[in-house]
Scaffold this motif. Structure first.
Motif, PDB file in Angstrom:
ATOM      1  N   PHE A 267      35.687  14.060  61.142  1.00 41.93           N
ATOM      2  CA  PHE A 267      37.013  13.630  61.582  1.00 41.93           C
ATOM      3  C   PHE A 267      37.785  12.975  60.440  1.00 41.93           C
ATOM      4  N   VAL A 268      37.125  12.156  59.653  1.00 36.87           N
ATOM      5  CA  VAL A 268      37.788  11.517  58.515  1.00 36.87           C
ATOM      6  C   VAL A 268      38.308  12.570  57.540  1.00 36.87           C
ATOM      7  N   GLU A 269      37.540  13.628  57.360  1.00 37.89           N
ATOM      8  CA  GLU A 269      37.933  14.683  56.429  1.00 37.89           C
ATOM      9  C   GLU A 269      39.052  15.564  56.984  1.00 37.89           C
ATOM     10  N   ALA A 270      39.067  15.816  58.297  1.00 42.33           N
ATOM     11  CA  ALA A 270      39.980  16.810  58.872  1.00 42.33           C
ATOM     12  C   ALA A 270      41.306  16.234  59.358  1.00 42.33           C
ATOM     13  N   PHE A 271      41.358  14.940  59.667  1.00 40.84           N
ATOM     14  CA  PHE A 271      42.571  14.341  60.242  1.00 40.84           C
ATOM     15  C   PHE A 271      43.156  13.311  59.277  1.00 40.84           C
ATOM     16  N   ASP A 272      44.398  13.493  58.909  1.00 42.49           N
ATOM     17  CA  ASP A 272      45.047  12.604  57.945  1.00 42.49           C
ATOM     18  C   ASP A 272      45.146  11.171  58.446  1.00 42.49           C
ATOM     19  N   ASP A 273      45.265  10.985  59.762  1.00 42.68           N
ATOM     20  CA  ASP A 273      45.440   9.636  60.288  1.00 42.68           C
ATOM     21  C   ASP A 273      44.116   8.966  60.650  1.00 42.68           C
ATOM     22  N   VAL A 274      43.008   9.607  60.337  1.00 41.82           N
ATOM     23  CA  VAL A 274      41.695   9.004  60.560  1.00 41.82           C
ATOM     24  C   VAL A 274      41.139   8.575  59.210  1.00 41.82           C
ATOM     25  N   LYS A 275      41.234   7.277  58.929  1.00 40.32           N
ATOM     26  CA  LYS A 275      40.749   6.742  57.658  1.00 40.32           C
ATOM     27  C   LYS A 275      39.310   6.240  57.762  1.00 40.32           C
ATOM     28  N   ASN A 276      38.953   5.783  58.952  1.00 43.72           N
ATOM     29  CA  ASN A 276      37.625   5.257  59.207  1.00 43.72           C
ATOM     30  C   ASN A 276      37.143   5.798  60.550  1.00 43.72           C
ATOM     31  N   PRO A 277      35.845   5.843  60.785  1.00 42.90           N
ATOM     32  CA  PRO A 277      35.343   6.342  62.071  1.00 42.90           C
ATOM     33  C   PRO A 277      35.966   5.644  63.272  1.00 42.90           C
ATOM     34  N   GLU A 278      36.281   4.346  63.131  1.00 42.06           N
ATOM     35  CA  GLU A 278      36.847   3.593  64.239  1.00 42.06           C
ATOM     36  C   GLU A 278      38.212   4.125  64.677  1.00 42.06           C
ATOM     37  N   ASP A 279      38.850   4.926  63.812  1.00 40.89           N
ATOM     38  CA  ASP A 279      40.169   5.470  64.133  1.00 40.89           C
ATOM     39  C   ASP A 279      40.106   6.657  65.095  1.00 40.89           C
ATOM     40  N   VAL A 280      38.932   7.251  65.266  1.00 38.44           N
ATOM     41  CA  VAL A 280      38.811   8.445  66.104  1.00 38.44           C
ATOM     42  C   VAL A 280      39.042   8.063  67.567  1.00 38.44           C
ATOM     43  N   SER A 281      40.030   8.691  68.168  1.00 38.59           N
ATOM     44  CA  SER A 281      40.360   8.449  69.568  1.00 38.59           C
ATOM     45  C   SER A 281      40.163   9.728  70.368  1.00 38.59           C
ATOM     46  N   ILE A 282      40.340   9.625  71.659  1.00 45.65           N
ATOM     47  CA  ILE A 282      40.217  10.813  72.510  1.00 45.65           C
ATOM     48  C   ILE A 282      41.289  11.835  72.166  1.00 45.65           C
ATOM     49  N   VAL A 283      42.400  11.394  71.600  1.00 46.62           N
ATOM     50  CA  VAL A 283      43.451  12.328  71.191  1.00 46.62           C
ATOM     51  C   VAL A 283      42.944  13.229  70.066  1.00 46.62           C
ATOM     52  N   HIS A 284      42.204  12.669  69.123  1.00 45.31           N
ATOM     53  CA  HIS A 284      41.644  13.494  68.045  1.00 45.31           C
ATOM     54  C   HIS A 284      40.605  14.468  68.595  1.00 45.31           C
ATOM     55  N   VAL A 285      39.811  14.004  69.542  1.00 43.65           N
ATOM     56  CA  VAL A 285      38.824  14.882  70.178  1.00 43.65           C
ATOM     57  C   VAL A 285      39.538  16.043  70.865  1.00 43.65           C
ATOM     58  N   ALA A 286      40.570  15.742  71.632  1.00 46.96           N
ATOM     59  CA  ALA A 286      41.299  16.778  72.356  1.00 46.96           C
ATOM     60  C   ALA A 286      42.011  17.732  71.411  1.00 46.96           C
ATOM     61  N   ASN A 287      42.618  17.210  70.347  1.00 47.42           N
ATOM     62  CA  ASN A 287      43.311  18.084  69.395  1.00 47.42           C
ATOM     63  C   ASN A 287      42.334  18.996  68.664  1.00 47.42           C
ATOM     64  N   ALA A 288      41.125  18.510  68.406  1.00 52.32           N
ATOM     65  CA  ALA A 288      40.105  19.370  67.786  1.00 52.32           C
ATOM     66  C   ALA A 288      39.675  20.471  68.740  1.00 52.32           C
ATOM     67  N   LEU A 289      39.452  20.123  69.998  1.00 52.14           N
ATOM     68  CA  LEU A 289      39.107  21.143  70.991  1.00 52.14           C
ATOM     69  C   LEU A 289      40.218  22.182  71.114  1.00 52.14           C
TER      70      LEU A 289
END
Length: 428
Positions: free
Chosen positions: A193-215
């Motif tokens: 997630f840190v590598e693929a999403f520009d707004d994810v700088k740290n693991p703590e930044d991963v939200s359900i929105v990132h999970v849904a957008n990846a799906l």
């Protein structure tokens, strides 16, 4: 599938333009591939999105009504479980295939259209979560991906079984942060997630929105398909097989299937009542004790929407049996006959036509709605089509045309089913 036979002029064929699909990030799609098959997103860690939308079954499960949380196995051989973990209810509707949902014309999803692109709640969608749907979802595919996770009988489980089901019982959005935390504390997912999403700088930044957008990125790219013989015919005039060509002429002519199956995806994205045989638990409303499915009316509460269901796309339809919003018909020929003459076909339908894995504790309720004379009369009256007489030969010709809608690479997907997922849970 809902072929609609009305008596109006045929509509012209429309090709699929690859530029009409949403664009997705490949790195996000690779995360989505793993999440799609990872049971970490279910309450009891025993079912994934891929369980009911499996690559081996063309994005479906091969059942009339699905076996959700508590079941065992995949596809037509899936069983309803045993002991305390056995299912308490069948999934009320057929698991829809995922083909071409990333096309820009798709602005409504689910059989009853209860998810739609809209500014009603200020988050981009009119959905069952209303104002509690999170901000930042990239598209309707991302919004759709969130709801099976919160469904008791699909992925969440029962309220006292796990923290996800308990949270959903409080409010639908209460479970999503818990699921996101499950994902981000797995080091492999966190790094991806840190590598693929520009707004994810740290693991703590991963939200359900990132999970849904990846799906969504996975679903939107993995299930694109527009390389069928029919596409070749539209693009270059390559002749269809003789039977398929006759079927095409019927489809756009006498049978007038194209009245509702039109446009590049062969769907008008609208809702129609076609009187499919009723069975199963029904998608009941809280105040409705009857095991029935009122279709679009369950979303709108408008009487004129009773028993209407969304017209599905017909691309790759030959791969996605059984057919109808409840999987009532096992073959394309059966479904074509129903759509040509719903009243006659409905009266001739028998329960053994439904693909329902044996669950003796549910048998008393599987077909109980059919004994309700008044409800059956209401459903029979609500029809959006007049009968069309088709010979057996014409049915076979239309079926041949529908087979010509199968993409050459439909069963060879870009990413496919992963051999493993970062959670270490088994992959169906």
């Amino acid at each position: 599938m809902a072929l609609l036979f009305l008596t109006t002029s045929p509509l012209a064929a429309q090709s699929v333009d690859p530029d009409d699909f949403l664009s997705f990030d490949p790195a996000q799609a690779r995360i989505g591939q793993m999440l799609f098959y990872d049971k970490i997103l279910s309450g009891n860690r025993n079912i994934s999105c891929g369980t009911c939308h499996h690559h081996h079954h063309a994005g479906g499960d091969g059942l009339s009504l699905g076996i959700g949380e508590g079941g065992e196995g995949v596809g037509p051989l899936r069983t309803p479980g045993s002991g305390a973990d056995r299912i308490a209810k069948r999934i009320p509707r057929n698991a829809p295939a995922l083909w071409n949902l990333g096309h820009r014309s798709v602005t409504t999803l689910f059989h009853d259209g209860r998810l739609a692109v809209s500014d009603l709640y200020g988050n981009g969608f009119n959905s069952p979560a209303e104002e509690w749907l999170p901000q930042g979802l990239n598209n309707i595919l991302a919004a759709q991906a969130l709801f099976p996770m919160t469904s008791q009988f699909e992925m969440a489980g029962n309220p006292r079984e796990n923290e996800i089901a308990g949270a959903v019982h409080d409010r639908i959005d209460a479970a999503w942060p818990i699921l996101a935390k499950r994902v981000r504390i797995i080091p492999e997912y966190a790094a991806l997630f840190v590598e693929a999403f520009d707004d994810v700088k740290n693991p703590e930044d991963v939200s359900i929105v990132h999970v849904a957008n990846a799906l969504a990125a996975f679903i939107g790219t993995e299930w694109q398909s527009h390389d069928s013989p029919y596409d070749d015919w539209m693009a270059s005039g390559t002749p269809l097989p003789a039977q398929a060509e006759l079927g095409r002429q019927l489809f756009f002519g006498k049978a007038n299937c194209s009245r509702c199956h039109n446009g590049p995806l062969l769907t008008d994205h609208d809702f129609h009542a076609m009187g499919l045989p009723a069975f199963g638990p029904g998608r009941t409303r809280r105040f409705d004790p009857m095991p029935r499915d009122v279709g679009r009316m369950g979303k709108t509460d408008a009487l004129e929407d009773a028993y209407r269901f969304r017209t599905p796309s017909l691309r790759n339809v030959a791969l996605t049996a059984p057919y109808g919003h409840n999987g009532a018909y096992p073959t394309l020929a059966d479904m074509i006959r129903h759509m040509a003459d719903p009243v006659t076909a409905r009266s001739a339908w028998i329960p053994t036509m439904a693909r329902l894995p044996a669950a003796p504790w549910l048998e008393a309720s599987d077909f109980v709605i059919r004994a309700d004379r008044l409800e059956m009369a209401r459903q029979t009256r609500m029809l959006d089509a007049e009968p069309v007489i088709l010979t057996d030969e014409e049915v076979a010709q239309i079926e041949a045309f529908l087979h010509a809608l199968t993409g050459r690479t439909a069963l060879t997907r870009p990413l496919g089913r992963p051999d493993r997922v970062p959670s270490g849970l088994p992959v169906d």
